[in-house]
Structure formats: C-alpha cells, structure tokens
Design a protein around this motif. Structure first.
Motif, PDB file in Angstrom:
ATOM      1  N   LYS A   1      14.036  19.806 -88.591  1.00  0.00           N
ATOM      2  CA  LYS A   1      14.742  20.523 -87.528  1.00  0.00           C
ATOM      3  C   LYS A   1      14.709  22.041 -87.688  1.00  0.00           C
ATOM      4  CE  LYS A   1      18.022  16.756 -86.681  1.00  0.00           C
ATOM      5  NZ  LYS A   1      19.462  16.370 -86.670  1.00  0.00           N
ATOM      6  N   GLY A   2      14.500  22.504 -88.927  1.00  0.00           N
ATOM      7  CA  GLY A   2      14.565  23.940 -89.158  1.00  0.00           C
ATOM      8  C   GLY A   2      15.979  24.463 -89.108  1.00  0.00           C
ATOM      9  N   GLU A   3      16.947  23.582 -89.359  1.00  0.00           N
ATOM     10  CA  GLU A   3      18.353  23.960 -89.340  1.00  0.00           C
ATOM     11  C   GLU A   3      19.046  23.355 -90.557  1.00  0.00           C
ATOM     12  OE1 GLU A   3      19.947  22.395 -85.766  1.00  0.00           O
ATOM     13  OE2 GLU A   3      18.646  23.587 -84.446  1.00  0.00           O
ATOM     14  N   ALA A   4      20.014  24.099 -91.123  1.00  0.00           N
ATOM     15  CA  ALA A   4      20.766  23.585 -92.272  1.00  0.00           C
ATOM     16  C   ALA A   4      22.062  24.355 -92.404  1.00  0.00           C
ATOM     17  CB  ALA A   4      19.948  23.708 -93.549  1.00  0.00           C
ATOM     18  N   HIS A   5      23.066  23.706 -92.988  1.00  0.00           N
ATOM     19  CA  HIS A   5      24.381  24.330 -93.170  1.00  0.00           C
ATOM     20  C   HIS A   5      24.736  24.521 -94.638  1.00  0.00           C
ATOM     21  CE1 HIS A   5      24.999  23.874 -88.885  1.00  0.00           C
ATOM     22  NE2 HIS A   5      24.727  22.581 -88.982  1.00  0.00           N
ATOM     23  N   SER A   6      23.809  24.187 -95.542  1.00  0.00           N
ATOM     24  CA  SER A   6      24.054  24.370 -96.978  1.00  0.00           C
ATOM     25  C   SER A   6      22.982  25.282 -97.561  1.00  0.00           C
ATOM     26  CB  SER A   6      24.031  23.022 -97.709  1.00  0.00           C
ATOM     27  OG  SER A   6      25.059  22.173 -97.233  1.00  0.00           O
ATOM     28  N   ALA A   7      23.396  26.161 -98.462  1.00  0.00           N
ATOM     29  CA  ALA A   7      22.474  27.155 -99.020  1.00  0.00           C
ATOM     30  C   ALA A   7      21.349  26.504 -99.813  1.00  0.00           C
ATOM     31  CB  ALA A   7      23.246  28.127 -99.902  1.00  0.00           C
TER      32      ALA A   7
ATOM     33  N   ALA B   1      13.762  24.077 -97.695  1.00  0.00           N
ATOM     34  CA  ALA B   1      13.314  23.275 -96.551  1.00  0.00           C
ATOM     35  C   ALA B   1      13.126  24.149 -95.322  1.00  0.00           C
ATOM     36  CB  ALA B   1      14.322  22.162 -96.267  1.00  0.00           C
ATOM     37  N   LEU B   2      14.020  25.112 -95.127  1.00  0.00           N
ATOM     38  CA  LEU B   2      13.885  26.029 -93.990  1.00  0.00           C
ATOM     39  C   LEU B   2      12.663  26.926 -94.158  1.00  0.00           C
ATOM     40  CD1 LEU B   2      17.621  27.106 -93.488  1.00  0.00           C
ATOM     41  CD2 LEU B   2      16.383  25.173 -92.489  1.00  0.00           C
TER      42      LEU B   2
ATOM     43  N   LEU C   1      19.878  10.374-102.954  1.00  0.00           N
ATOM     44  CA  LEU C   1      19.276   9.976-101.675  1.00  0.00           C
ATOM     45  C   LEU C   1      19.862  10.789-100.527  1.00  0.00           C
ATOM     46  CD1 LEU C   1      19.202   6.115-102.227  1.00  0.00           C
ATOM     47  CD2 LEU C   1      17.226   7.651-102.196  1.00  0.00           C
ATOM     48  N   SER C   2      21.153  11.060-100.591  1.00  0.00           N
ATOM     49  CA  SER C   2      21.796  11.866 -99.550  1.00  0.00           C
ATOM     50  C   SER C   2      21.220  13.274 -99.511  1.00  0.00           C
ATOM     51  CB  SER C   2      23.305  11.918 -99.807  1.00  0.00           C
ATOM     52  OG  SER C   2      23.946  12.765 -98.875  1.00  0.00           O
ATOM     53  N   HIS C   3      21.017  13.878-100.689  1.00  0.00           N
ATOM     54  CA  HIS C   3      20.438  15.220-100.754  1.00  0.00           C
ATOM     55  C   HIS C   3      19.000  15.216-100.235  1.00  0.00           C
ATOM     56  CE1 HIS C   3      23.802  17.105-102.587  1.00  0.00           C
ATOM     57  NE2 HIS C   3      23.670  16.562-103.798  1.00  0.00           N
ATOM     58  N   LEU C   4      18.233  14.201-100.587  1.00  0.00           N
ATOM     59  CA  LEU C   4      16.846  14.127-100.124  1.00  0.00           C
ATOM     60  C   LEU C   4      16.783  13.940 -98.607  1.00  0.00           C
ATOM     61  CD1 LEU C   4      15.296  11.932-102.966  1.00  0.00           C
ATOM     62  CD2 LEU C   4      15.014  14.394-102.636  1.00  0.00           C
ATOM     63  N   ASP C   5      17.702  13.141 -98.072  1.00  0.00           N
ATOM     64  CA  ASP C   5      17.766  12.980 -96.613  1.00  0.00           C
ATOM     65  C   ASP C   5      18.097  14.306 -95.938  1.00  0.00           C
ATOM     66  OD1 ASP C   5      17.172  10.312 -96.864  1.00  0.00           O
ATOM     67  OD2 ASP C   5      19.240   9.611 -96.601  1.00  0.00           O
TER      68      ASP C   5
END
Length: 290
Positions: A79-85, A90-91, A67-71
């Motif tokens: 948001k078009g932003e992420a800190h994990s590869a 999603a980006l 659930l955490s990964h899906l969130d």
C-alpha cells in the motif's frame, strides 16, 4: 534431556528492528561494482529483507507476533502506507519499486520463507530445503537480475548461486540456530539415516557422524556452485557480471573453509586475506567470462 534449544524470553520493546547491517554479511551488498544509480535501490531491497529476516530470527518474539509483524511489513510494502516507524524499510522499498517499475513479487516471496521460519517448520528432505531456498534466497537474485535488465538465461544459475549462499550461511550458524531457536535447516532425514539427533548441535565439536552430515551438505552446495558457474558468462551488465563472479569465488572459498573447520567450535568465516584473494580471483574470472 535438557532443553538447550529454547532461549530464555527477554522483556523490551515490541517494535522490531534490524539487528545486522550490510557490513556484517558474508557477501557484498550493493558494492562499487554496481552502478551508483542502482545502489540505493539494492539497499532498499536489502534493508526490507534484513528487517524481515531479523524479525523471523528474533528468539524473544512469539511466533504469532513474528507473523503479525511480517504481515504488517507486507501491507506497508503493497500500500505504501504505515503507522509504525519500524515499517519504514517497507515504505522505502515501495517507493524504490515504483521508480524502477519492478513488481513487489520478489520481496513478497521472501516474506513467505520468513513466515515458515517464524513457525519453525523443519526441512525434512533436500527437496524441502531447495523449496525453502526458492523463496528465501532465489528472489534476491531475481530482483537483481530484473533491476539490471537481465534475461531469462541468467535465472537458473542465479537461483543455484543464491541457494548455495543461503545454505553456507545456515552451516555457519547451525549451532546458534539450534541453541537459540530450535531450528535446523539441514535435512532431518539425514540425521535419522546417520542415527544422530539434531540435539548434537548444542555441542562444541562435531563427532564423526555429524561431520559426515556437514560434509554431505557441502557436497550438495558444491553441486549448486557448479550449476551457478555459468552465471558471469550469461550476465550482460558488466558490473553485475563482476559482482556475481566475486560472489561465486567467495562462496567457493567459504565452502572449502567449512570443510576444514568445525562450525560448532566457532563461527567459520573467511579471513581478511582470504576475502581479498577470493575477490581478486573473482574479478579476474569475471573480466574473462565474456
């Protein structure tokens, strides 16, 4: 009774990744029947959904982590932003949706179904299964319709086709889903009515009661395919019309195959000649549908 339906945990990276790709799917993804300019967008949607699906289906992840990964996927998509590869799909889809001006509703609805999978919520009735398919399958078809500029007339048949494809996939994987995840998509009430336990799915052959349940499911799939039959005739875009006709033909062939073979004995799939014949028949039907 032994707990056959719980797979042993495994250690390893907590960074999820897609375990499958488009080449392993039953039905075409972004085939050459679709316009070249749209195929990258279809693949962006596919890669996002594929990653989310494989997260929900990972037997080595706890429900809370799934659930955490899906969130995190949903936040990155919005948001078009992420800190994990691992969130790159999603980006990519965020960028694709921005270019095509399609809302993120379809992708976010699919995540709702995968959250349900992560919690292993069973489908008690056929209505439960249809509601699940409304989120797990229908948004894929609706996205393709939006991408190709199709109208509302195609939505009902598309939803029916997507639900049928989803259930056919579930029937193919019914033993593996139960053994590895303790998950069964076939309505639980049908097992109760037949006085057979879903634990029967651990066996390597179906008894008469389970075979009757599988055939009952296929009867409902065939009804969905009947409702989907008008789809090529209402789709305006020629490439999408042909692809929908091919997918219809492949689905009918796979349904027939699942009646002849036992998915508990081995994974039932179309042979290469069978796929070629069904594809040809679909193209012919698609060309003559308008």
């Amino acid at each position: 009774m032994a707990e056959f339906n719980i797979a042993p945990p495994a250690t390893g990276s907590t960074e999820p990744s897609a375990k499958k790709d488009a080449s392993g799917e039953n039905f075409p993804v972004a085939s050459r029947l679709l316009p070249k300019r749209l195929r990258p967008h279809v693949m962006a949607f596919y890669h996002f959904v594929r990653l989310a699906d494989d997260i929900a289906d990972d037997p080595d992840l706890e429900p809370e982590l799934k659930l955490s990964h899906l969130d995190a996927l949903e936040r990155a998509l919005v948001k078009g932003e992420a800190h994990s590869a691992y969130l790159q799909p999603a980006l990519d889809l965020h960028a694709s949706l921005k270019l095509t001006r399609i809302p993120d509703t379809h992708a976010r609805q699919v995540l709702q179904a995968f959250r349900r999978d992560s919690k292993n919520t069973p489908c008690r009735t056929w209505s439960d299964l249809m509601l699940y398919c409304r989120y797990s399958a229908a948004p894929v078809g609706r996205y393709l319709l939006d991408l190709h500029g199709e109208g509302a007339k195609a939505v009902g048949p598309s939803d029916a086709l997507c639900a049928a494809l989803q259930i056919l996939n579930h029937l193919q994987d019914c033993r593996e889903d139960w053994v590895q995840l303790g998950r069964c998509y076939i309505p639980r009430i049908w097992f109760e009515q037949s006085k057979v336990s879903p634990e029967r799915l651990v066996e390597r052959s179906s008894n008469d009661q389970l075979r009757a349940i599988l055939d009952r499911t296929l009867d409902e799939v065939d009804k969905l395919l009947e409702r989907a039959a008008p789809l090529p005739g209402v789709v305006v875009h020629r490439g999408l019309r042909l692809e929908s006709a091919v997918i219809l033909s492949l689905a009918r062939a796979l349904s027939r195959q699942l009646r002849r073979q036992d998915p508990l004995a081995r994974r039932v799939k179309l042979t290469t000649p069978g796929r070629v014949v069904a594809t040809f028949q679909g193209i012919v039907a698609g060309l003559s549908s308008r």
